[in-house]
Design a protein around this motif. Sequence first.
Motif, PDB file in Angstrom:
ATOM      1  N   ALA A 189       0.830  -1.208   0.000  1.00 36.27           N
ATOM      2  CA  ALA A 189       0.000   0.000   0.000  1.00 36.27           C
ATOM      3  C   ALA A 189       0.865   1.258   0.000  1.00 36.27           C
ATOM      4  O   ALA A 189       0.568   2.241  -0.694  1.00 36.27           O
ATOM      5  CB  ALA A 189      -0.933  -0.005   1.219  1.00 36.27           C
ATOM      6  N   ILE A 190       1.962   1.209   0.765  1.00 38.25           N
ATOM      7  CA  ILE A 190       2.868   2.361   0.796  1.00 38.25           C
ATOM      8  C   ILE A 190       3.530   2.560  -0.568  1.00 38.25           C
ATOM      9  O   ILE A 190       3.627   3.686  -1.077  1.00 38.25           O
ATOM     10  CB  ILE A 190       3.934   2.158   1.894  1.00 38.25           C
ATOM     11  CG1 ILE A 190       3.273   2.180   3.276  1.00 38.25           C
ATOM     12  CG2 ILE A 190       5.020   3.221   1.796  1.00 38.25           C
ATOM     13  CD1 ILE A 190       4.208   1.824   4.410  1.00 38.25           C
ATOM     14  N   LEU A 192       2.323   1.594  -3.451  1.00 39.19           N
ATOM     15  CA  LEU A 192       1.296   2.087  -4.366  1.00 39.19           C
ATOM     16  C   LEU A 192       1.034   3.569  -4.156  1.00 39.19           C
ATOM     17  O   LEU A 192       0.862   4.326  -5.118  1.00 39.19           O
ATOM     18  CB  LEU A 192       0.002   1.280  -4.173  1.00 39.19           C
ATOM     19  CG  LEU A 192      -1.149   1.614  -5.108  1.00 39.19           C
ATOM     20  CD1 LEU A 192      -0.754   1.378  -6.556  1.00 39.19           C
ATOM     21  CD2 LEU A 192      -2.381   0.786  -4.765  1.00 39.19           C
ATOM     22  N   ALA A 193       1.004   3.987  -2.888  1.00 42.98           N
ATOM     23  CA  ALA A 193       0.788   5.408  -2.593  1.00 42.98           C
ATOM     24  C   ALA A 193       1.918   6.256  -3.168  1.00 42.98           C
ATOM     25  O   ALA A 193       1.690   7.328  -3.741  1.00 42.98           O
ATOM     26  CB  ALA A 193       0.675   5.615  -1.082  1.00 42.98           C
ATOM     27  N   LEU A 194       3.154   5.759  -3.025  1.00 36.87           N
ATOM     28  CA  LEU A 194       4.293   6.480  -3.597  1.00 36.87           C
ATOM     29  C   LEU A 194       4.200   6.549  -5.118  1.00 36.87           C
ATOM     30  O   LEU A 194       4.547   7.564  -5.731  1.00 36.87           O
ATOM     31  CB  LEU A 194       5.595   5.800  -3.174  1.00 36.87           C
ATOM     32  CG  LEU A 194       5.951   5.890  -1.677  1.00 36.87           C
ATOM     33  CD1 LEU A 194       7.187   5.066  -1.377  1.00 36.87           C
ATOM     34  CD2 LEU A 194       6.156   7.339  -1.259  1.00 36.87           C
ATOM     35  N   ASN A 195       3.703   5.455  -5.716  1.00 39.91           N
ATOM     36  CA  ASN A 195       3.509   5.458  -7.167  1.00 39.91           C
ATOM     37  C   ASN A 195       2.461   6.476  -7.581  1.00 39.91           C
ATOM     38  O   ASN A 195       2.609   7.153  -8.606  1.00 39.91           O
ATOM     39  CB  ASN A 195       3.080   4.066  -7.635  1.00 39.91           C
ATOM     40  CG  ASN A 195       4.263   3.162  -7.916  1.00 39.91           C
ATOM     41  OD1 ASN A 195       4.788   3.153  -9.013  1.00 39.91           O
ATOM     42  ND2 ASN A 195       4.704   2.428  -6.916  1.00 39.91           N
ATOM     43  N   MET A 196       1.391   6.567  -6.812  1.00 35.75           N
ATOM     44  CA  MET A 196       0.350   7.544  -7.131  1.00 35.75           C
ATOM     45  C   MET A 196       0.900   8.966  -7.059  1.00 35.75           C
ATOM     46  O   MET A 196       0.566   9.826  -7.876  1.00 35.75           O
ATOM     47  CB  MET A 196      -0.836   7.388  -6.181  1.00 35.75           C
ATOM     48  CG  MET A 196      -1.556   6.043  -6.289  1.00 35.75           C
ATOM     49  SD  MET A 196      -2.152   5.693  -7.956  1.00 35.75           S
ATOM     50  CE  MET A 196      -3.378   6.995  -8.134  1.00 35.75           C
ATOM     51  N   VAL A 197       1.748   9.192  -6.060  1.00 37.15           N
ATOM     52  CA  VAL A 197       2.386  10.516  -5.952  1.00 37.15           C
ATOM     53  C   VAL A 197       3.271  10.760  -7.168  1.00 37.15           C
ATOM     54  O   VAL A 197       3.264  11.851  -7.766  1.00 37.15           O
ATOM     55  CB  VAL A 197       3.199  10.604  -4.643  1.00 37.15           C
ATOM     56  CG1 VAL A 197       4.022  11.886  -4.620  1.00 37.15           C
ATOM     57  CG2 VAL A 197       2.276  10.554  -3.448  1.00 37.15           C
ATOM     58  N   ARG A 200       1.143  11.431 -10.154  1.00 39.87           N
ATOM     59  CA  ARG A 200       0.517  12.758 -10.070  1.00 39.87           C
ATOM     60  C   ARG A 200       1.498  13.875 -10.405  1.00 39.87           C
ATOM     61  O   ARG A 200       1.151  14.817 -11.118  1.00 39.87           O
ATOM     62  CB  ARG A 200      -0.046  12.970  -8.666  1.00 39.87           C
ATOM     63  CG  ARG A 200      -0.697  14.335  -8.481  1.00 39.87           C
ATOM     64  CD  ARG A 200      -1.236  14.490  -7.076  1.00 39.87           C
ATOM     65  NE  ARG A 200      -1.794  15.821  -6.878  1.00 39.87           N
ATOM     66  CZ  ARG A 200      -2.284  16.260  -5.718  1.00 39.87           C
ATOM     67  NH1 ARG A 200      -2.283  15.446  -4.675  1.00 39.87           N
ATOM     68  NH2 ARG A 200      -2.763  17.476  -5.607  1.00 39.87           N
TER      69      ARG A 200
END
Length: 483
Positions: A189-190, A192-197, A200
């Motif tokens: 999840a972390i 994936l969150a970094l990937n989303m950042v 973006r």
Amino acid sequence: MANFIENFTKGLRRRWLRSTVFVALLGVVFVVAMFSIFIYSYYFASIRTGLETKARTATDFIAYHVERSYDSYFDSAFRYAETFPEAERIEMQFLNRYGSVMISSSGFTSGASPDALDIQQALEFGRISSWVGRRASTGERIMAVSAPLAIADGEIIGVLRYVTSLRHVDRQVFLNILMVVSIGLVVLAIVLALNMVFIRFVITPVSEITKMAKRIAEGSYGIQINDDYPDEIGDMVGSINEMSLKIAQTEKIQSEFISSISHELRTPLTAITGWGETLIYTEGLDNESKRGIDIMLKEARRLTKMVEEMLEFTRIEDGRFTLNIEQIDISAELEDAIFAFRELLHQDEISFDYHNDIYDIPNISGDPNRLKQVFFNIFDNALKYGREGKRIEVYIGLIDEQIVITIRDFGPGVPEDEIENLTMKFYKGSNSKERGSGIGLAVCEEIIKYHGGRLELSNANGGGFLVTIVLPAVGASADIGDI
């Protein structure tokens, strides 16, 4: 440029996901698998070692304190089982030399003959053996350790066996594995969150830049991309904006030059054509002179046509192109163009086949002169480039509420990798030996687009080149009424 950025964006997204999320997933799976194997081996090895130690200690004690006879062995075993302190969590069994349970600390398995590998190996090889399996009566997972019991002469008279349930151990192993899986999911999840950042702040801006670059590639020269990026992306945006401005300036200079030259050429060409037509009918000219004047007229007309095409294209690019819209019978306009062009084809001994499957083709809103200009231009190309085929076919029909006109020659066709470039201004095919401006099809495509249709180019099945004109038969006036 647009295609490069688009491919870069897609490739960057794939590479990033592959090098982060996918790698992280593989890492988590690997860690969970290794931890599961480790924790399972650790717990089971600890239990087996403990039971083996107990069994070894007990057999040594019994062998030392008990009389060396078969009867005294079972008498002592009975007393030992009654006072076994760990009876609540471990079952202690004494088996005879045939593998039958004679005494049990729980009492439930007395008289049973468990067919377990640990018993067989203890009796056969005389060593401590372990086994993991399921209890036949309940299906419960158990671990058993069997140690052989021998009398003075070394004869094995029985087996001391410890049996313990693995229910609590399995539960503990499961909880540990579940904990590691949960940690792995948190890590994913972390990631994936970094990937989303990342997407973006990096990929999304690149995607927006790609859209603007496509607009520039499609001809919207001079447009600017908002430069809100202080990093390397900002540098790329600045370069694209500068490129867009320079292309716009170059296009403007080029259009102005073409327009100026074209206007300057029209006056002398008109004079040459006029005097040529006058001279050719002058009496007293010999055949050689008439032939020379005829060549001069043909070349002057060809140059005049090129000048008109260039002027037409500059009008389109400058936004000065206009249509005189009216309700027209498109099949009649096509037939008029065919009639006017057929005489020229006869001179070159080229047959002209016309097919109209549906004679009641609806009227459309359009400019008849502009559409005839398209027909003449395509006919002229078919004559020049398909002359060796000695045949041109024209078809008009109604397909899915769209008027479809096809013009096919039977010449050598065009290399597949060059077809998409034919509507680019000033482009001439690599195999072309004909003279011309190279903007005829570009003008035709723009005129058809102004009518809400499309121009399609392809090599025909069986040889030759095929031009397809698609015009809307329904609602056309709504698309072009403001032009």
